[in-house]
Write a protein that holds these residues in place. Sequence first.
Motif, PDB file in Angstrom:
ATOM      1  N   PRO A   1      27.746 -12.090   3.899  1.00 19.85           N
ATOM      2  CA  PRO A   1      26.600 -12.522   4.708  1.00 19.85           C
ATOM      3  C   PRO A   1      26.474 -14.044   4.788  1.00 19.85           C
ATOM      4  O   PRO A   1      26.181 -14.596   5.859  1.00 19.85           O
ATOM      5  CB  PRO A   1      25.404 -11.898   3.976  1.00 19.85           C
ATOM      6  N   THR A   2      26.707 -14.733   3.676  1.00 17.20           N
ATOM      7  CA  THR A   2      26.626 -16.197   3.676  1.00 17.20           C
ATOM      8  C   THR A   2      27.724 -16.798   4.533  1.00 17.20           C
ATOM      9  O   THR A   2      27.495 -17.754   5.306  1.00 17.20           O
ATOM     10  CB  THR A   2      26.738 -16.731   2.234  1.00 17.20           C
ATOM     11  N   ILE A   3      28.952 -16.277   4.403  1.00 18.91           N
ATOM     12  CA  ILE A   3      30.061 -16.761   5.231  1.00 18.91           C
ATOM     13  C   ILE A   3      29.741 -16.554   6.704  1.00 18.91           C
ATOM     14  O   ILE A   3      29.989 -17.429   7.544  1.00 18.91           O
ATOM     15  CB  ILE A   3      31.366 -16.031   4.850  1.00 18.91           C
ATOM     16  N   GLY A   4      29.195 -15.390   7.032  1.00 17.77           N
ATOM     17  CA  GLY A   4      28.854 -15.112   8.425  1.00 17.77           C
ATOM     18  C   GLY A   4      27.852 -16.096   8.990  1.00 17.77           C
ATOM     19  O   GLY A   4      28.000 -16.568  10.130  1.00 17.77           O
ATOM     20  N   ARG A   5      26.836 -16.436   8.203  1.00 17.42           N
ATOM     21  CA  ARG A   5      25.824 -17.389   8.680  1.00 17.42           C
ATOM     22  C   ARG A   5      26.414 -18.787   8.859  1.00 17.42           C
ATOM     23  O   ARG A   5      26.177 -19.454   9.867  1.00 17.42           O
ATOM     24  CB  ARG A   5      24.656 -17.438   7.704  1.00 17.42           C
ATOM     25  N   GLU A   6      27.181 -19.252   7.882  1.00 19.56           N
ATOM     26  CA  GLU A   6      27.655 -20.635   7.904  1.00 19.56           C
ATOM     27  C   GLU A   6      28.799 -20.854   8.889  1.00 19.56           C
ATOM     28  O   GLU A   6      28.953 -21.950   9.429  1.00 19.56           O
ATOM     29  CB  GLU A   6      28.070 -21.065   6.500  1.00 19.56           C
ATOM     30  N   LEU A   7      29.617 -19.825   9.121  1.00 20.80           N
ATOM     31  CA  LEU A   7      30.732 -19.971  10.056  1.00 20.80           C
ATOM     32  C   LEU A   7      30.454 -19.298  11.396  1.00 20.80           C
ATOM     33  O   LEU A   7      31.327 -19.280  12.272  1.00 20.80           O
ATOM     34  CB  LEU A   7      32.014 -19.385   9.445  1.00 20.80           C
ATOM     35  N   ASP A   8      29.255 -18.736  11.556  1.00 20.28           N
ATOM     36  CA  ASP A   8      28.879 -18.049  12.793  1.00 20.28           C
ATOM     37  C   ASP A   8      29.902 -16.972  13.138  1.00 20.28           C
ATOM     38  O   ASP A   8      30.418 -16.897  14.258  1.00 20.28           O
ATOM     39  CB  ASP A   8      28.752 -19.056  13.946  1.00 20.28           C
ATOM     40  N   ALA A   9      30.192 -16.121  12.178  1.00 22.64           N
ATOM     41  CA  ALA A   9      31.214 -15.088  12.340  1.00 22.64           C
ATOM     42  C   ALA A   9      30.592 -13.778  12.800  1.00 22.64           C
ATOM     43  O   ALA A   9      29.452 -13.456  12.454  1.00 22.64           O
ATOM     44  CB  ALA A   9      31.949 -14.865  11.018  1.00 22.64           C
ATOM     45  N   SER A  10      31.356 -13.038  13.598  1.00 22.69           N
ATOM     46  CA  SER A  10      30.927 -11.709  14.017  1.00 22.69           C
ATOM     47  C   SER A  10      31.181 -10.714  12.894  1.00 22.69           C
ATOM     48  O   SER A  10      31.892 -11.004  11.929  1.00 22.69           O
ATOM     49  CB  SER A  10      31.697 -11.275  15.266  1.00 22.69           C
ATOM     50  N   LEU A  11      30.621  -9.492  13.039  1.00 26.54           N
ATOM     51  CA  LEU A  11      30.846  -8.465  12.038  1.00 26.54           C
ATOM     52  C   LEU A  11      32.324  -8.112  11.936  1.00 26.54           C
ATOM     53  O   LEU A  11      32.863  -7.944  10.831  1.00 26.54           O
ATOM     54  CB  LEU A  11      30.025  -7.207  12.377  1.00 26.54           C
ATOM     55  N   ALA A  12      33.004  -8.024  13.082  1.00 28.96           N
ATOM     56  CA  ALA A  12      34.436  -7.709  13.066  1.00 28.96           C
ATOM     57  C   ALA A  12      35.226  -8.786  12.336  1.00 28.96           C
ATOM     58  O   ALA A  12      36.163  -8.496  11.581  1.00 28.96           O
ATOM     59  CB  ALA A  12      34.948  -7.548  14.493  1.00 28.96           C
ATOM     60  N   GLN A  13      34.859 -10.040  12.542  1.00 22.39           N
ATOM     61  CA  GLN A  13      35.560 -11.122  11.840  1.00 22.39           C
ATOM     62  C   GLN A  13      35.318 -11.052  10.335  1.00 22.39           C
ATOM     63  O   GLN A  13      36.233 -11.291   9.537  1.00 22.39           O
ATOM     64  CB  GLN A  13      35.103 -12.478  12.403  1.00 22.39           C
ATOM     65  N   LEU A  14      34.100 -10.719   9.945  1.00 23.14           N
ATOM     66  CA  LEU A  14      33.816 -10.590   8.520  1.00 23.14           C
ATOM     67  C   LEU A  14      34.607  -9.437   7.902  1.00 23.14           C
ATOM     68  O   LEU A  14      35.089  -9.541   6.770  1.00 23.14           O
ATOM     69  CB  LEU A  14      32.324 -10.366   8.291  1.00 23.14           C
ATOM     70  N   GLN A  15      34.761  -8.358   8.650  1.00 28.70           N
ATOM     71  CA  GLN A  15      35.571  -7.251   8.144  1.00 28.70           C
ATOM     72  C   GLN A  15      37.010  -7.698   7.904  1.00 28.70           C
ATOM     73  O   GLN A  15      37.632  -7.329   6.909  1.00 28.70           O
ATOM     74  CB  GLN A  15      35.541  -6.084   9.134  1.00 28.70           C
ATOM     75  N   TRP A  16      37.516  -8.541   8.788  1.00 37.43           N
ATOM     76  CA  TRP A  16      38.910  -8.970   8.638  1.00 37.43           C
ATOM     77  C   TRP A  16      39.089 -10.057   7.593  1.00 37.43           C
ATOM     78  O   TRP A  16      40.205 -10.312   7.154  1.00 37.43           O
ATOM     79  CB  TRP A  16      39.493  -9.397   9.988  1.00 37.43           C
ATOM     80  N   VAL A  17      37.996 -10.693   7.179  1.00 42.03           N
ATOM     81  CA  VAL A  17      38.096 -11.574   6.012  1.00 42.03           C
ATOM     82  C   VAL A  17      38.527 -10.765   4.797  1.00 42.03           C
ATOM     83  O   VAL A  17      39.303 -11.225   3.952  1.00 42.03           O
ATOM     84  CB  VAL A  17      36.748 -12.288   5.752  1.00 42.03           C
ATOM     85  N   VAL A  18      38.036  -9.543   4.697  1.00 43.31           N
ATOM     86  CA  VAL A  18      38.438  -8.636   3.620  1.00 43.31           C
ATOM     87  C   VAL A  18      39.756  -7.943   3.954  1.00 43.31           C
ATOM     88  O   VAL A  18      40.688  -7.896   3.154  1.00 43.31           O
ATOM     89  CB  VAL A  18      37.335  -7.585   3.363  1.00 43.31           C
ATOM     90  N   ASN A  19      39.853  -7.408   5.176  1.00 40.81           N
ATOM     91  CA  ASN A  19      41.014  -6.604   5.540  1.00 40.81           C
ATOM     92  C   ASN A  19      42.297  -7.409   5.656  1.00 40.81           C
ATOM     93  O   ASN A  19      43.390  -6.891   5.386  1.00 40.81           O
ATOM     94  CB  ASN A  19      40.750  -5.894   6.874  1.00 40.81           C
ATOM     95  N   GLY A  20      42.195  -8.680   6.064  1.00 44.34           N
ATOM     96  CA  GLY A  20      43.396  -9.504   6.185  1.00 44.34           C
ATOM     97  C   GLY A  20      44.092  -9.684   4.851  1.00 44.34           C
ATOM     98  O   GLY A  20      45.331  -9.630   4.755  1.00 44.34           O
ATOM     99  N   TYR A  21      43.312  -9.871   3.813  1.00 43.68           N
ATOM    100  CA  TYR A  21      43.858  -9.990   2.458  1.00 43.68           C
ATOM    101  C   TYR A  21      44.532  -8.686   2.035  1.00 43.68           C
ATOM    102  O   TYR A  21      45.666  -8.680   1.537  1.00 43.68           O
ATOM    103  CB  TYR A  21      42.716 -10.342   1.501  1.00 43.68           C
ATOM    104  N   MET A  22      43.840  -7.561   2.267  1.00 43.02           N
ATOM    105  CA  MET A  22      44.384  -6.272   1.868  1.00 43.02           C
ATOM    106  C   MET A  22      45.612  -5.900   2.683  1.00 43.02           C
ATOM    107  O   MET A  22      46.541  -5.260   2.184  1.00 43.02           O
ATOM    108  CB  MET A  22      43.308  -5.202   1.996  1.00 43.02           C
TER     109      MET A  22
END
Length: 489
Positions: A50-71
């Motif tokens: 949630p903090t990353i999303g607010r500070e980088l103005d990220a969409s929900l899909a982008q936040l999902q890929w912050v996790v999924n890209g690593y995996m």
Amino acid sequence: MPRDHNGRVTVAPKEQLTRSSGRGRGALAAVTIGSGVAILDGSVVTIALPTIGRELDASLAQLQWVVNGYMLSLTGLILVGGSLGDRLGRRRVYLVGVGWFALASLLCAAAQSPDQLIGARVLQGVGAALLTPGGLALIQGSFREEDRAGAIGTWAGLSGIAAAAGPFVGGWLLDHGGWRGIFAVNVPICVLVVWLCHHYMPESRDEEATGPFDVVGAALGAAGLGALTYALTASGDASSLVLAVTGAAAVALMAGFLLRQARTPSPLVPLGLFRSRVFSAANGMTFLVYGALAAVLFFLVIQLQVVSGFSPMVSGLAALPITVALLLLSSRLADLSSRIGPRIPMTVGPIVCAGGVLLLVPVGEGTSFWTGVIPGMTVFALGLATLVAPLTATVLAAVADRYAGVASGVNNAVARAGSLLAVAALPPLVGLSGADYTNPTALTQGYRTAQLACAVLLFAGGVVSWVGLRGTGGRDVAVHGEGSSPADG
């Protein structure tokens, strides 16, 4: 100390490390801290989204890929990391992975946009794929046989603690350093691991590997696992056509990988390893138990926040019993398993976990944290501590030492595949989709069905262990399961 023709240190039997020696403790610290930082990073990021999303103005899909890209990169390349370590030197590949992970962490901390962060996370997963299987393989190749079970128990316990402590550590770092601190803190830890490896860890490798590295097999395996990971994690974003094509491609690529491994003289994963009933049973149990583990924690943390009304920090503290149990019991239970054999711990552990999950089924509105959550999590944690170290030791002991990196890579890939499949498949199977997770009534119904399903998976894991590990008393498991050394395929 003897060296090979390239000047690299080799490990002769008389020089193998003991847990009680200073060098042994330093080497064990190197692999547990390095593996722990990769595991911790896989779980600590979630609470910061949630903090990353607010500070980088990220969409929900982008936040999902912050996790999924690593995996995605971790799962796709982990078999390659294990095989490279066996061939090129486990300490060498481990150190490359640690250094790569540190540099990628710096890129994550410096990211100025969601896409930059996603790209850096993919690179971070590559580093984790190189170092994760190397930790266990280094223990197997560097410690004397009578000390391996205890060393693996220490590694497994601390690794479990790293995973369970993720939400709590993430919350503390968010309060004191912002989301960038979650990534920046990895750098000094990785520097410490590099120093420890250089001073205490001997080199080891598969001295019998003479053929060329299986580049085609590596590409097929990585692409197949990557496609499978994408199909599982993108189910909420991609169209049905894209998912169908990706799923079909994953099946075709993995079939090609298996065919390649059966025919090449220098396979990335010798299929003969699976002729060991013990190795196959341990990996089957891994798939069931780690899938259930991921789903239990996934649903519980959401239920505690949305329905029970607890804060993210308090919800993260629900995993505290796991941390305590693994810290206090893993090494002791590993020693016990080495004396009585792995069958009983690996049967009883999942069944006890299932009992703990059943105690968590009633969690809902008005649940007390201390009387409604902690008892079930404590029982679950005791079961997990009972099975984790014996499972890891059994996977490695069921194959020849030369295959330690491959065996570790296979087991890690199986664990992550189980986790991905459970978390991706269970929500729609229990009737949760879209924004249902914000509806307390719908969420509670889905949560309880999911936890019952997880209890069944855990019980099934215990059954697989009881059937598949018969005849493994004391150190008998070290003789490749049923007494036959695995063939090369």
